[in-house]
Design a protein around this motif. Structure first.
Motif, short mmCIF file in Angstrom:
data_model
loop_
_atom_site.label_atom_id
_atom_site.label_comp_id
_atom_site.label_asym_id
_atom_site.label_seq_id
_atom_site.Cartn_x
_atom_site.Cartn_y
_atom_site.Cartn_z
N GLU A 22 35.89 -12.96 20.35
CA GLU A 22 35.10 -13.86 19.51
C GLU A 22 33.75 -14.15 20.17
N LYS A 23 32.70 -14.24 19.37
CA LYS A 23 31.37 -14.58 19.87
C LYS A 23 31.35 -16.08 20.20
N ILE A 24 31.13 -16.43 21.45
CA ILE A 24 31.27 -17.82 21.91
C ILE A 24 29.94 -18.51 22.15
N TYR A 25 28.86 -17.98 21.60
CA TYR A 25 27.55 -18.59 21.80
C TYR A 25 26.74 -18.46 20.51
N SER A 26 25.78 -19.36 20.33
CA SER A 26 24.89 -19.26 19.18
C SER A 26 23.58 -18.65 19.63
N GLU A 27 22.81 -18.15 18.67
CA GLU A 27 21.54 -17.50 18.98
C GLU A 27 20.43 -18.10 18.14
N LYS A 28 19.25 -18.21 18.74
CA LYS A 28 18.06 -18.62 18.01
C LYS A 28 17.02 -17.53 18.22
N ILE A 29 16.48 -17.03 17.11
CA ILE A 29 15.45 -16.00 17.17
C ILE A 29 14.12 -16.68 16.86
N GLN A 43 25.12 -18.75 14.12
CA GLN A 43 26.13 -19.67 14.64
C GLN A 43 27.21 -18.96 15.46
N VAL A 44 28.05 -19.75 16.07
CA VAL A 44 29.16 -19.26 16.89
C VAL A 44 30.21 -18.60 16.01
N GLY A 45 30.81 -17.53 16.50
CA GLY A 45 31.89 -16.87 15.79
C GLY A 45 31.48 -15.54 15.20
N ASN A 46 32.40 -14.60 15.19
CA ASN A 46 32.12 -13.26 14.66
C ASN A 46 31.86 -13.27 13.16
N ASP A 47 32.52 -14.18 12.43
CA ASP A 47 32.33 -14.23 10.98
C ASP A 47 30.91 -14.66 10.60
N TRP A 48 30.24 -15.43 11.46
CA TRP A 48 28.91 -15.94 11.17
C TRP A 48 27.80 -15.02 11.68
N THR A 50 26.84 -12.16 10.81
CA THR A 50 26.12 -11.45 9.75
C THR A 50 25.55 -12.41 8.70
N LYS A 51 25.63 -13.73 8.97
CA LYS A 51 25.13 -14.73 8.02
C LYS A 51 24.18 -15.70 8.72
N PRO A 52 23.01 -15.22 9.13
CA PRO A 52 22.09 -16.12 9.84
C PRO A 52 21.44 -17.13 8.90
N VAL A 53 21.05 -18.27 9.46
CA VAL A 53 20.27 -19.26 8.73
C VAL A 53 18.81 -18.88 8.97
N LYS A 54 18.07 -18.63 7.90
CA LYS A 54 16.68 -18.20 8.03
C LYS A 54 15.74 -19.34 7.69
N PHE A 55 14.67 -19.47 8.47
CA PHE A 55 13.68 -20.52 8.29
C PHE A 55 12.37 -19.88 7.83
N GLY A 56 11.66 -20.55 6.93
CA GLY A 56 10.36 -20.09 6.48
C GLY A 56 9.33 -21.19 6.63
N TYR A 57 8.12 -20.83 6.94
CA TYR A 57 7.05 -21.79 7.14
C TYR A 57 5.87 -21.39 6.27
N GLU A 58 5.32 -22.37 5.58
CA GLU A 58 4.16 -22.13 4.73
C GLU A 58 3.15 -23.25 4.93
N THR A 59 1.96 -23.07 4.43
CA THR A 59 0.94 -24.11 4.50
C THR A 59 0.75 -24.71 3.11
N ASN A 60 0.16 -25.88 3.07
CA ASN A 60 -0.11 -26.53 1.80
C ASN A 60 -1.31 -25.88 1.14
N VAL A 61 -1.26 -25.79 -0.19
CA VAL A 61 -2.39 -25.26 -0.95
C VAL A 61 -3.10 -26.42 -1.63
N LEU A 62 -4.24 -26.15 -2.22
CA LEU A 62 -5.05 -27.17 -2.86
C LEU A 62 -4.26 -27.89 -3.96
#
Length: 75
Positions: A22-29, A43-48, A50-62
């Motif tokens: 089992e994967k016993i550590y989490s990763e941050k990219i 997240q921790v665990g083999n089941d997770w 292949t299911k990463p949490v993805k973050f997106g960043y954008e700027t404000n528009v007019l």
């Protein structure tokens, strides 16, 4: 066991661990910029793995952010 070096396979040198394979550590990219913002978190665990949490960043528009001004009078 590696004189303070990063262990590339944490379970490779562990004998009879309760975790098995089992994967016993989490990763941050992080993004490749001086801001080091998180792009994905896995997240921790083999089941997770292949299911990463993805973050997106954008700027404000007019006219996207509204400014509300209040005026108060006391009598």
């Amino acid at each position: 066991t590696l004189n303070g070096a990063i262990v590339p396979n944490p379970l490779g040198n562990a004998i009879n661990t309760p975790y098995g394979s089992e994967k016993i550590y989490s990763e941050k990219i992080l993004e490749n910029s001086p801001l080091d913002r998180i792009q994905q978190q896995i997240q921790v665990g083999n089941d997770w793995s292949t299911k990463p949490v993805k973050f997106g960043y954008e700027t404000n528009v007019l006219n996207e952010v509204y400014q509300h001004i209040t005026s108060t009078t006391w009598e």
